[in-house]
Write a protein that holds these residues in place. Sequence first.
Motif, PDB file in Angstrom:
ATOM      1  N   ALA A 294       0.830  -1.209   0.000  1.00  0.00           N
ATOM      2  CA  ALA A 294       0.000   0.000   0.000  1.00  0.00           C
ATOM      3  C   ALA A 294       0.857   1.249   0.000  1.00  0.00           C
ATOM      4  O   ALA A 294       0.477   2.279  -0.572  1.00  0.00           O
ATOM      5  CB  ALA A 294      -0.933  -0.008   1.201  1.00  0.00           C
ATOM      6  N   GLY A 295       2.032   1.199   0.619  1.00  0.00           N
ATOM      7  CA  GLY A 295       2.908   2.361   0.648  1.00  0.00           C
ATOM      8  C   GLY A 295       3.422   2.724  -0.722  1.00  0.00           C
ATOM      9  O   GLY A 295       3.449   3.910  -1.101  1.00  0.00           O
ATOM     10  N   ALA A 296       3.847   1.728  -1.491  1.00  0.00           N
ATOM     11  CA  ALA A 296       4.327   1.990  -2.846  1.00  0.00           C
ATOM     12  C   ALA A 296       3.195   2.517  -3.723  1.00  0.00           C
ATOM     13  O   ALA A 296       3.394   3.430  -4.537  1.00  0.00           O
ATOM     14  CB  ALA A 296       4.920   0.718  -3.445  1.00  0.00           C
ATOM     15  N   LEU A 297       2.008   1.959  -3.552  1.00  0.00           N
ATOM     16  CA  LEU A 297       0.860   2.428  -4.326  1.00  0.00           C
ATOM     17  C   LEU A 297       0.537   3.872  -3.966  1.00  0.00           C
ATOM     18  O   LEU A 297       0.280   4.706  -4.854  1.00  0.00           O
ATOM     19  CB  LEU A 297      -0.345   1.521  -4.054  1.00  0.00           C
ATOM     20  N   ALA A 298       0.573   4.205  -2.689  1.00  0.00           N
ATOM     21  CA  ALA A 298       0.308   5.582  -2.262  1.00  0.00           C
ATOM     22  C   ALA A 298       1.330   6.539  -2.832  1.00  0.00           C
ATOM     23  O   ALA A 298       0.990   7.660  -3.251  1.00  0.00           O
ATOM     24  CB  ALA A 298       0.306   5.659  -0.731  1.00  0.00           C
ATOM     25  N   ALA A 299       2.604   6.125  -2.898  1.00  0.00           N
ATOM     26  CA  ALA A 299       3.650   6.998  -3.427  1.00  0.00           C
ATOM     27  C   ALA A 299       3.425   7.305  -4.900  1.00  0.00           C
ATOM     28  O   ALA A 299       3.603   8.450  -5.344  1.00  0.00           O
ATOM     29  CB  ALA A 299       5.020   6.346  -3.217  1.00  0.00           C
ATOM     30  N   VAL A 300       3.027   6.310  -5.664  1.00  0.00           N
ATOM     31  CA  VAL A 300       2.772   6.530  -7.092  1.00  0.00           C
ATOM     32  C   VAL A 300       1.551   7.427  -7.283  1.00  0.00           C
ATOM     33  O   VAL A 300       1.551   8.334  -8.131  1.00  0.00           O
ATOM     34  CB  VAL A 300       2.586   5.182  -7.813  1.00  0.00           C
ATOM     35  N   LEU A 301       0.507   7.193  -6.499  1.00  0.00           N
ATOM     36  CA  LEU A 301      -0.683   8.041  -6.613  1.00  0.00           C
ATOM     37  C   LEU A 301      -0.367   9.481  -6.192  1.00  0.00           C
ATOM     38  O   LEU A 301      -0.879  10.440  -6.799  1.00  0.00           O
ATOM     39  CB  LEU A 301      -1.811   7.476  -5.751  1.00  0.00           C
ATOM     40  N   ARG A 302       0.462   9.661  -5.198  1.00  0.00           N
ATOM     41  CA  ARG A 302       0.864  11.007  -4.788  1.00  0.00           C
ATOM     42  C   ARG A 302       1.609  11.712  -5.931  1.00  0.00           C
ATOM     43  O   ARG A 302       1.375  12.897  -6.197  1.00  0.00           O
ATOM     44  CB  ARG A 302       1.741  10.949  -3.541  1.00  0.00           C
ATOM     45  N   ALA A 303       2.499  10.966  -6.600  1.00  0.00           N
ATOM     46  CA  ALA A 303       3.222  11.556  -7.725  1.00  0.00           C
ATOM     47  C   ALA A 303       2.257  11.990  -8.820  1.00  0.00           C
ATOM     48  O   ALA A 303       2.385  13.080  -9.388  1.00  0.00           O
ATOM     49  CB  ALA A 303       4.242  10.547  -8.267  1.00  0.00           C
ATOM     50  N   TRP A 304       1.273  11.149  -9.118  1.00  0.00           N
ATOM     51  CA  TRP A 304       0.273  11.487 -10.137  1.00  0.00           C
ATOM     52  C   TRP A 304      -0.490  12.758  -9.762  1.00  0.00           C
ATOM     53  O   TRP A 304      -0.698  13.641 -10.595  1.00  0.00           O
ATOM     54  CB  TRP A 304      -0.693  10.316 -10.315  1.00  0.00           C
ATOM     55  N   LEU A 305      -0.918  12.848  -8.527  1.00  0.00           N
ATOM     56  CA  LEU A 305      -1.767  13.961  -8.097  1.00  0.00           C
ATOM     57  C   LEU A 305      -1.004  15.279  -7.956  1.00  0.00           C
ATOM     58  O   LEU A 305      -1.610  16.353  -7.988  1.00  0.00           O
ATOM     59  CB  LEU A 305      -2.430  13.615  -6.755  1.00  0.00           C
ATOM     60  N   THR A 306       0.303  15.217  -7.832  1.00  0.00           N
ATOM     61  CA  THR A 306       1.079  16.433  -7.565  1.00  0.00           C
ATOM     62  C   THR A 306       1.991  16.852  -8.715  1.00  0.00           C
ATOM     63  O   THR A 306       2.602  17.915  -8.647  1.00  0.00           O
ATOM     64  CB  THR A 306       1.945  16.252  -6.309  1.00  0.00           C
ATOM     65  N   ASP A 307       2.084  16.054  -9.771  1.00  0.00           N
ATOM     66  CA  ASP A 307       3.035  16.332 -10.849  1.00  0.00           C
ATOM     67  C   ASP A 307       2.287  16.434 -12.179  1.00  0.00           C
ATOM     68  O   ASP A 307       1.965  15.424 -12.809  1.00  0.00           O
ATOM     69  CB  ASP A 307       4.091  15.225 -10.908  1.00  0.00           C
TER      70      ASP A 307
END
Length: 347
Positions: A294-307
């Motif tokens: 879940a941590g890796a998935l959250a990191a990728v989603l954070r990148a999508w939402l902020t970049d």
Amino acid sequence: MTHRLHVVLPAGVDDPATPSGGNRYDRRVLDHLAASYDVREIAVAGAWPRPAAADRDRLAHALARLPAGATVLLDGLVAGGVPEVLQPHADRLRLVILVHLPLGDETGLSPAEAAELRALERRALRLAAAVVATSAPAARRVEALHDLPHVHVAAPGVDRADPGVPSGTGHRLLCVASLTPRKGQDLLLAALARLTDLAWECTFAGAGRIPPVPDPVADRVTFPGPLAGAQLDAAYRDADLFVLASRAETYGMVITEALAHALPVVATDVGGVPEALGEAGGGVPGSLVPPEDAGALAAVLRAWLTDAGLRETWRDRARARRATLTGWDETARRLTAILRTIEEGTP
């Protein structure tokens, strides 16, 4: 001369209340096989893969009525767990078994249950004139699992679709999958719970039991139930990013359905998912993350939402990948070639 093809399917394959990738595959490919075959469907009820004795008897009776030498395509959900039903007909009929997911690979089985189903499936598949899987990784998995010399591949097709209009923020997330542990909605919810500082909303479309929803995200997730037809098409068009956190997938038809709408995809790196996601426009149209993380998935989603730059790159690649997708006519062509090879007695 039109060849006749008998097809054994689980009853309810067309029930809109219980959609599944396997059911959609069966229906779409049979619609296209009708151009080459006189298709005769045999729908068998039961709690597959180990139905009650009465349902096994009905399948046995249906097979016994078929003429010698008939070609029979069987959904692996029906055939994989009943080798004792197939055994009397293995030499008389040309049995071809389509494996959507190895029976023992279903999430939530006890070790004893998984071992029993694998043993039954091994016996069943070894009775078949041919075994077909829906992706190259799935075929290699079945070969290794059951010590088979060769498993054919007929990957799913996808229907053409119109892209939606992306939002500026990319905040509209979509997951389309049956609500079962194998599809990993619990992992996606856990990842989203780490992103409460960002703006997003997520729709979980699918039939089944809604998993526990963490309180911090309860007002930002929706579970509309199973969607089909125009409703499902609208869900894809109204999303910015497709997310699938499956623990196991032989292919992942919803991934190509999302790509048909030029929708970038974040998914777990399992089974045939990398094959479905593919590459185009210089890279992957999204991202693959490790399963159960879940941590890796959250990191990728954070990148999508902020970049914003990342969002545009993934969207460009999704549009390029959309242009490379093949339709169900190609799936039917591959399956027809496999069936004709069996009918002609060619190895």
